[in-house]
Design a protein around this motif. Structure first.
Motif, PDB file in Angstrom:
ATOM      1  N   UNK A  94       0.797  -1.246  -0.038  1.00 38.20           N
ATOM      2  CA  UNK A  94      -0.154   0.031  -0.049  1.00 38.20           C
ATOM      3  C   UNK A  94       0.929   1.300  -0.180  1.00 38.20           C
ATOM      4  N   UNK A  95       1.981   1.305   0.473  1.00 37.45           N
ATOM      5  CA  UNK A  95       2.937   2.344   0.693  1.00 37.45           C
ATOM      6  C   UNK A  95       4.142   2.289  -0.294  1.00 37.45           C
ATOM      7  N   UNK A  96       4.248   1.181  -1.094  1.00 41.62           N
ATOM      8  CA  UNK A  96       5.575   1.071  -1.679  1.00 41.62           C
ATOM      9  C   UNK A  96       5.886   2.107  -2.691  1.00 41.62           C
ATOM     10  N   UNK A  97       5.010   2.337  -3.641  1.00 32.48           N
ATOM     11  CA  UNK A  97       4.878   3.471  -4.621  1.00 32.48           C
ATOM     12  C   UNK A  97       5.370   4.825  -3.890  1.00 32.48           C
ATOM     13  N   UNK A  98       4.471   5.203  -2.987  1.00 39.45           N
ATOM     14  CA  UNK A  98       4.712   6.394  -2.506  1.00 39.45           C
ATOM     15  C   UNK A  98       6.071   6.445  -1.785  1.00 39.45           C
ATOM     16  N   UNK A  99       6.251   5.635  -1.174  1.00 40.54           N
ATOM     17  CA  UNK A  99       7.787   5.566  -0.159  1.00 40.54           C
ATOM     18  C   UNK A  99       8.946   5.881  -1.223  1.00 40.54           C
ATOM     19  N   UNK A 100       8.623   5.267  -2.472  1.00 44.53           N
ATOM     20  CA  UNK A 100       9.830   5.085  -3.329  1.00 44.53           C
ATOM     21  C   UNK A 100       9.159   5.793  -4.596  1.00 44.53           C
ATOM     22  N   UNK A 101       9.017   6.979  -5.008  1.00 46.53           N
ATOM     23  CA  UNK A 101       8.728   7.595  -6.051  1.00 46.53           C
ATOM     24  C   UNK A 101       9.931   7.398  -7.408  1.00 46.53           C
ATOM     25  N   UNK A 102      11.085   7.144  -7.004  1.00 50.38           N
ATOM     26  CA  UNK A 102      12.063   6.683  -7.997  1.00 50.38           C
ATOM     27  C   UNK A 102      12.967   5.679  -7.109  1.00 50.38           C
ATOM     28  N   UNK A 144      15.324   7.072  -4.355  1.00 49.09           N
ATOM     29  CA  UNK A 144      14.800   7.595  -3.599  1.00 49.09           C
ATOM     30  C   UNK A 144      15.159   7.091  -2.342  1.00 49.09           C
ATOM     31  N   UNK A 145      15.259   8.076  -1.270  1.00 52.36           N
ATOM     32  CA  UNK A 145      15.580   7.613   0.188  1.00 52.36           C
ATOM     33  C   UNK A 145      14.382   7.368   0.967  1.00 52.36           C
ATOM     34  N   UNK A 146      14.247   5.975   1.642  1.00 54.27           N
ATOM     35  CA  UNK A 146      12.903   5.749   2.025  1.00 54.27           C
ATOM     36  C   UNK A 146      12.634   6.819   3.210  1.00 54.27           C
ATOM     37  N   UNK A 147      11.482   6.997   3.435  1.00 52.25           N
ATOM     38  CA  UNK A 147      10.940   7.977   4.721  1.00 52.25           C
ATOM     39  C   UNK A 147      10.429   7.042   5.720  1.00 52.25           C
TER      40      UNK A 147
END
Length: 335
Positions: free
Chosen positions: A151-159, A162-165
Motif C-alpha cells: 500500500x505504501x511502496x510506490x509513495x515511499x519510493x517515487x524513484x 529515493x531515500x526511504x521515509x
C-alpha cells in the motif's frame, strides 16, 4: 459452436425437445435449445466471424462459496490443503507470482474435493513486476489480498534512487490516513485484510492493528534500497495471500465448531507467520513452510498428505505430481 454438436435439428423451425412451448420460428426457445439458438445467431452475424468463445469444463465450487455455505465444511479440506502450498512453491520455482490468490480463485474439484488454483490473469514474472514498479509503470496501493507494505511502496519510493521515509512520523501519518476515513478504499482494504488474519482466540483490536502497522514500517527500514525492499515484498505476495485465505477458512471451521482449540491454535500460528506485517519476520520461504514443524509433529499433521498439484491454465491443463520420478512437463507458460 458447430450445429453438429447440438442435439436439436439444424432447422430453425424445429427442436428436439418435446416441449410444446418451444417454437424457434416464433423467436421463443425452451431451455433445451436456447444455448444452441444463441450460438447459431452469433455465428450468423458476419461481424462476429473473427471471434471465438473458449468454454472450459466446470472446475467445481470456489472456496468462497464453500466457506459461506457452512454446511459444506468438511475435514477433507485440510487433507487436500497441502496442494495449495505446493502450488505456490511451483510458481516461485519459475520466478512467477500469481498475484490474485483468494478464496474465489481456488476451486474444489467435484467428487475429489481436490484444491486447484484458477485465474492467472494477473500472473507476472517477479523480476519484471518489480521493474514495472521501479519505473513507475505500476503504482501500488492497499489491497486486501496483498502484503500491507504494498500500500505504501510506490509513495515511499517515487524513484528507484529515493531515500526511504520510513520512520515513526511516516507510520503515524499512515495510521491516520487509514483509520480516519472509514469510507476510503484504504480503510476498507486494510480492515478486510485484518479481518482475514484475525485470531479467534485473541481478536485484533485497534491498538493491536496500529502497533502492527508501526512494526511494518519499522521493518521496512531494514532494507537499504528500493530494489531490495520490493524484491522482498513481491516474493511474499503469494504466500501472504495464501496465508490470509487459509486463515479465513480456518476461522470458518472454528466458528462452526468443526475443529478444537488445539488444532486452531497450531494452524493459526503458521498462517500468522505467513501474514506477519513485519517484512523481516514474515515466513515466505515455501520449503520452510512445507517442512514446518506444524506439518510434522502436531495434531494437524494427519491433515496434510503428499502433494498432487493441479493447475488450470487457459492454454493448458496439466498434472504436475510431486510424488512420481518423472512428472509431466510444466506448461510452456511456466518455463
Amino acid at each position: 459452436s458447430s450445429s453438429k454438436s447440438c442435439s436439436s435439428s439444424s432447422s430453425s423451425s424445429s427442436c428436439s425437445s418435446s416441449s410444446s412451448s418451444c417454437n424457434s420460428s416464433s423467436g421463443r426457445t425452451c431451455h433445451h435449445c436456447c444455448k444452441y439458438d444463441k450460438c447459431k445467431k452469433y455465428e450468423d452475424e458476419h461481424e462476429n466471424k473473427r471471434f471465438r468463445l473458449l468454454i472450459m469444463e466446470y472446475g467445481g465450487m470456489d472456496l468462497k462459496t464453500y466457506i459461506d455455505d457452512k454446511k459444506n465444511l468438511s475435514m477433507d479440506f485440510w487433507t487436500n490443503a497441502r496442494n495449495l502450498f505446493d502450488g505456490v512453491q511451483l510458481f516461485a520455482k519459475h520466478n512467477l507470482t500469481h498475484r490474485d490468490i483468494k478464496p474465489a480463485n481456488i476451486l474444489l474439484k467435484p467428487k475429489t474435493n481436490q484444491l486447484v488454483y484458477i485465474d492467472f490473469g494477473l500472473t507476472d514474472d517477479m523480476t519484471k513486476f518489480k521493474q514495472k514498479i521501479l519505473d513507475g509503470i505500476k503504482t501500488t496501493k492497499f489491497h486486501w489480498t496483498y502484503p500491507f507494505e504494498y500500500g505504501f511502496a510506490s509513495s515511499a519510493y517515487p524513484t528507484a534512487s529515493s531515500a526511504h521515509p520510513f520512520d515513526k512520523k511516516f507510520a503515524d501519518k499512515l495510521c491516520k490516513k487509514i483509520f480516519t476515513n472509514k469510507s476510503s478504499d484504504e480503510y476498507k482494504h486494510v480492515e478486510k485484510m485484518f479481518d482475514m488474519m484475525d485470531d479467534r482466540l485473541s481478536p485484533l483490536n485497534r491498538a493491536t492493528k496500529t502497533a502492527m502497522i508501526h512494526e511494518s514500517v519499522e521493518s521496512a527500514r531494514k532494507f537499504d534500497s528500493a530494489d531490495k525492499f520490493l524484491e522482498s515484498m513481491i516474493k511474499s505476495i503469494d504466500t501472504f495471500s495464501l496465508g490470509l485465505t487459509m486463515n479465513t477458512t480456518l476461522n470458518a471451521f472454528y466458528d462452526e465448531h468443526k475443529i478444537d482449540d488445539s488444532f486452531y491454535r497450531e494452524m493459526h500460528a503458521l498462517f500468522a507467520k505467513m501474514t506477519n506485517l513485519n517484512m523481516i519476520e514474515r515466513l515466505s520461504d515455501l520449503k520452510t513452510i512445507i517442512s514446518s514443524i506444524l506439518f510434522k509433529n502436531s495434531g494437524a499433521k494427519a491433515f496434510f498428505k503428499a502433494p498432487c498439484i493441479t493447475l488450470f491454465s487457459i492454454s493448458d491443463l496439466r498434472w504436475v505430481r510431486a510424488d512420481v520420478p518423472n512428472p509431466t512437463p510444466v506448461p510452456k507458460s511456466f518455463s
